[in-house]
Design a protein around this motif. Sequence first.
Motif, PDB file in Angstrom:
ATOM      1  N   UNK A 169      -9.095 -19.956  -1.501  1.00  0.00           N
ATOM      2  CA  UNK A 169      -7.947 -19.094  -1.182  1.00  0.00           C
ATOM      3  C   UNK A 169      -8.439 -17.644  -1.121  1.00  0.00           C
ATOM      4  N   UNK A 170      -8.862 -17.259   0.069  1.00  0.00           N
ATOM      5  CA  UNK A 170      -9.466 -15.941   0.235  1.00  0.00           C
ATOM      6  C   UNK A 170      -8.536 -14.887   0.750  1.00  0.00           C
ATOM      7  N   UNK A 171      -7.237 -14.940   0.402  1.00  0.00           N
ATOM      8  CA  UNK A 171      -6.316 -13.902   0.846  1.00  0.00           C
ATOM      9  C   UNK A 171      -6.427 -12.687  -0.071  1.00  0.00           C
ATOM     10  N   UNK A 172      -5.877 -11.572   0.411  1.00  0.00           N
ATOM     11  CA  UNK A 172      -6.035 -10.298  -0.300  1.00  0.00           C
ATOM     12  C   UNK A 172      -5.463 -10.350  -1.712  1.00  0.00           C
ATOM     13  N   UNK A 173      -4.305 -10.936  -1.873  1.00  0.00           N
ATOM     14  CA  UNK A 173      -3.641 -10.926  -3.180  1.00  0.00           C
ATOM     15  C   UNK A 173      -4.464 -11.674  -4.222  1.00  0.00           C
ATOM     16  N   UNK A 174      -5.013 -12.829  -3.851  1.00  0.00           N
ATOM     17  CA  UNK A 174      -5.831 -13.602  -4.797  1.00  0.00           C
ATOM     18  C   UNK A 174      -7.109 -12.862  -5.159  1.00  0.00           C
ATOM     19  N   UNK A 175      -7.766 -12.268  -4.170  1.00  0.00           N
ATOM     20  CA  UNK A 175      -9.022 -11.549  -4.439  1.00  0.00           C
ATOM     21  C   UNK A 175      -8.767 -10.347  -5.342  1.00  0.00           C
ATOM     22  N   UNK A 176      -7.702  -9.591  -5.058  1.00  0.00           N
ATOM     23  CA  UNK A 176      -7.378  -8.435  -5.901  1.00  0.00           C
ATOM     24  C   UNK A 176      -7.075  -8.865  -7.331  1.00  0.00           C
ATOM     25  N   UNK A 177      -6.360  -9.970  -7.467  1.00  0.00           N
ATOM     26  CA  UNK A 177      -5.988 -10.445  -8.801  1.00  0.00           C
ATOM     27  C   UNK A 177      -7.229 -10.810  -9.622  1.00  0.00           C
ATOM     28  N   UNK A 178      -8.161 -11.545  -9.015  1.00  0.00           N
ATOM     29  CA  UNK A 178      -9.339 -11.974  -9.772  1.00  0.00           C
ATOM     30  C   UNK A 178     -10.387 -10.877  -9.894  1.00  0.00           C
ATOM     31  N   UNK A 179     -10.347  -9.889  -9.027  1.00  0.00           N
ATOM     32  CA  UNK A 179     -11.198  -8.721  -9.242  1.00  0.00           C
ATOM     33  C   UNK A 179     -10.755  -7.972 -10.494  1.00  0.00           C
ATOM     34  N   UNK A 180      -9.450  -7.805 -10.664  1.00  0.00           N
ATOM     35  CA  UNK A 180      -8.932  -7.128 -11.864  1.00  0.00           C
ATOM     36  C   UNK A 180      -9.253  -7.926 -13.121  1.00  0.00           C
ATOM     37  N   UNK A 181      -9.081  -9.256 -13.084  1.00  0.00           N
ATOM     38  CA  UNK A 181      -9.333 -10.062 -14.274  1.00  0.00           C
ATOM     39  C   UNK A 181     -10.818 -10.175 -14.603  1.00  0.00           C
ATOM     40  N   UNK A 182     -11.668 -10.232 -13.572  1.00  0.00           N
ATOM     41  CA  UNK A 182     -13.114 -10.259 -13.833  1.00  0.00           C
ATOM     42  C   UNK A 182     -13.573  -8.965 -14.480  1.00  0.00           C
TER      43      UNK A 182
ATOM     44  N   UNK B 298      -0.739  -3.126  -9.368  1.00  0.00           N
ATOM     45  CA  UNK B 298       0.083  -4.134 -10.047  1.00  0.00           C
ATOM     46  C   UNK B 298      -0.773  -5.185 -10.730  1.00  0.00           C
ATOM     47  N   UNK B 299      -1.906  -5.526 -10.163  1.00  0.00           N
ATOM     48  CA  UNK B 299      -2.795  -6.516 -10.771  1.00  0.00           C
ATOM     49  C   UNK B 299      -3.627  -5.941 -11.915  1.00  0.00           C
ATOM     50  N   UNK B 300      -3.551  -4.632 -12.127  1.00  0.00           N
ATOM     51  CA  UNK B 300      -4.254  -4.042 -13.256  1.00  0.00           C
ATOM     52  C   UNK B 300      -5.662  -3.587 -12.947  1.00  0.00           C
TER      53      UNK B 300
END
Length: 806
Positions: free
Chosen positions: A499-512, A628-630
């Motif tokens: 799932x390479x959409x922008x929202x997923x990538x931004x979310x896991x960039x913040x969590x990583x 929003x994703x932190x």
Amino acid sequence: MVADLNEKNTLLKSEKDEMNRLIQDQEQQIREIPESTQQESTEHLQAHLNEERFRYQNLLTEHLKLEERYADLRSEREAALDLSKLGHNRFDSDYSSSQSESIHSSVLTGSEVSSLEREDAVQTASDVSLLMKLQRRVTELEKENMDLQSEMDTKEEQLQLERTKELEDCQRVLGAERDYEALKRQELDSDNKKLKKDLQDLRQSLSKGKGSKVASPGGQAYNVVLEQLNSTNEELEVRKEEVLILRSQLVNQEAFKHKETGSEGDSGDSSRSPTLDLRELNEDGELWMAYESLKETNRILASQLQTQGQSHEKEVEGLRAELQRIKAELGQQQQMMSDSLELPHDARIQASLQHEISRLTQQNMEILEQTGKQDKMIRKLKKHLKIYMKKFGDPEGVHIEQSSLENVVGESGRQVSIVRKERDFQGMLEYRKEDENKLFKILITELKPRGVAVNLIPGLPAYILFMCLRHADYANDDQRVSSLLNSSINAIKSVLKKRGEFETISFWLANTCRFLHCLKQYSGEEGYTKHNTPRQNEHCLSNFDLSEYCQVLSDLAIQIYQQLIRVIENIIHPMIAPAMLEQETIQGVMGVKPTGMRKRTSSFPEDRGHSLESILKQLDVFYYTLLQHGNDTELVRRVIKQQFYLICCVTLNNLLLRKDMCSWSKGLQIRYNVCQLEEWLLDKDLHGSGARESLEPLIQAAQLLQIKKKSQDDADAICTMCTALTTQQIVKILSLYTPVNEFEERVSISFIKSVQNLLKDRKESSQLLMDAKIIFSVTFPFNPSSVALETIQLPSSLNLSFLTRV
């Protein structure tokens, strides 16, 4: 021996004194170095560091591509083995693919290497043949394109000649019609005067008649005269209407003659001619009677409108101000017309066009300014609305679980409050070994970023993973620590691949990044723990040093960041050229096409709907989603800078490749669009992110299109101003410059050569187009969290009941 030792001691003392003297000399030299030299040295070292970091991240990208290529080859090899497994068994049946996934570099046998080399050779040969075919096809298409363009230019020249001929014929026909109408008008005026004279003579003859019988009502002479008078009046009315129609046509023809398109000029002409008609046609008194009746009607209407006077005072004031402005503009136009009447015919048309263009430009700028203020107010109201929604919302996972404070009803019907006793949690989560795969499935693989980002605290999955890691460290279980970290990294990679959409990538960039910061914050190192509270220092890892995994997570964050930038480029790249160049943001000035140029359309039909407003809205989506994703503020600034660099690259490259875009009006439009982008940066408080500086080549290109290009002083000014553009880019823009109208001139070849001579000593790249594929190096500065681990609650929506808070 004592003598030898004394001699050696003396020699060592002399060497020591010499070394001390050298050290003192070096310290003195360092003190004498000016601060500017030290600053230059620091800047040089910083630039070298950035270059090395950029090279390392590029190598990391290449390493990732090689890993993907290796995985594809391995999957193809395994598929081939499965097909040939029935015929012969060459490989061990206990071959495990899971082991190869955790190992980045595995040793292949000789047969496997040779087979891979053969596959690579075949693939290379096919690629070369395909490349040759594509090159031949590109050459053929370029030749066809040149032929079509030359044919199109020939047809356009013919069409232009035909249009010019038709325009001349139309002007001749209009001139003849105008002369005919003028003659007819003179004839009608003479007839009108003759009729008036006859009517006057008849009135005088009636008044001088002898006897009452001649002029009395009912008499024969009276009836004859009355009949003649009625017919004369009817003919006079017809003549009046014809005169009015002819005068209106003359006014319209005069307006067409001067090519005046302003509504004020037309209203001024039409307001003068009826006044003149009123003076000429009011001799018989009929219009005066109509005027008196209209006055009476106006008195009645005025008495009815008096009751509404208070509510319309403000509106009247505004209309008066508008009327004064229109009168001032009308006076300017009349002055211009009076001045232009002394000029030749061609100069008069040019002056009227220039005045009209200036007026419309000023009017459009005022309207755009009002629109910008309204958009800014809308954005502020939306921001306040979001703040109030967050303020009055009740997000899940932030408050204490309501199940511990529920009221139950006893047998007597009386409500009894049951309160859970407070526990002193250590900020750890415990889970069984068999629930590990379930944890990664719920927390990473199947997690939907949208619901988590809206309802829970930013970085919650990273906090949960770290709390599980803390319990494994507390239990001194090295296998669980290694399994937890490796499985988490592999699960994140798998999610981003599927799932390479922008929202997923931004979310896991913040969590990583949050997971990486947690490893540093609770590592126990003094450089990281100085920002912690005493309670947070008690939660530091006690048994394992995970500094090597910090580097692994940093590399993973770099890969996610690069993937995020590529996704953003795919979204925003098709919008840039239509919005920044093709859309006519400033109406009126952009409506004139360069002379002799065919109208270029967008390469893709769907791009016609893109505008600068759509780019700003997309930038808003990126910006607010990242926050929003932190994601860290510095990281968000880096993403915005990369986006603005892409906008600059695509716009400037299109400008350098399209002749119809190199004009004064396009320079004005580009500068206006850049001002809108700068205002967006100020609105988001991103003026210090370097995004504005990345737009500098585009700003200088727009200024180059608007500056004068005639004298040697202009050439010196261009060389001083265009520091962010290369020599080739400056010369290319000057050579492509195309005048929009007759008031501009093409750039002479001698001027271009003089600019080249002034810029020949520059040390710069010889590349014409900017590289839009460059991804700037990124760093992840340490950002400690103020969230206390012991206060984090597990929301019921995540279904993590198998985790136990410790």
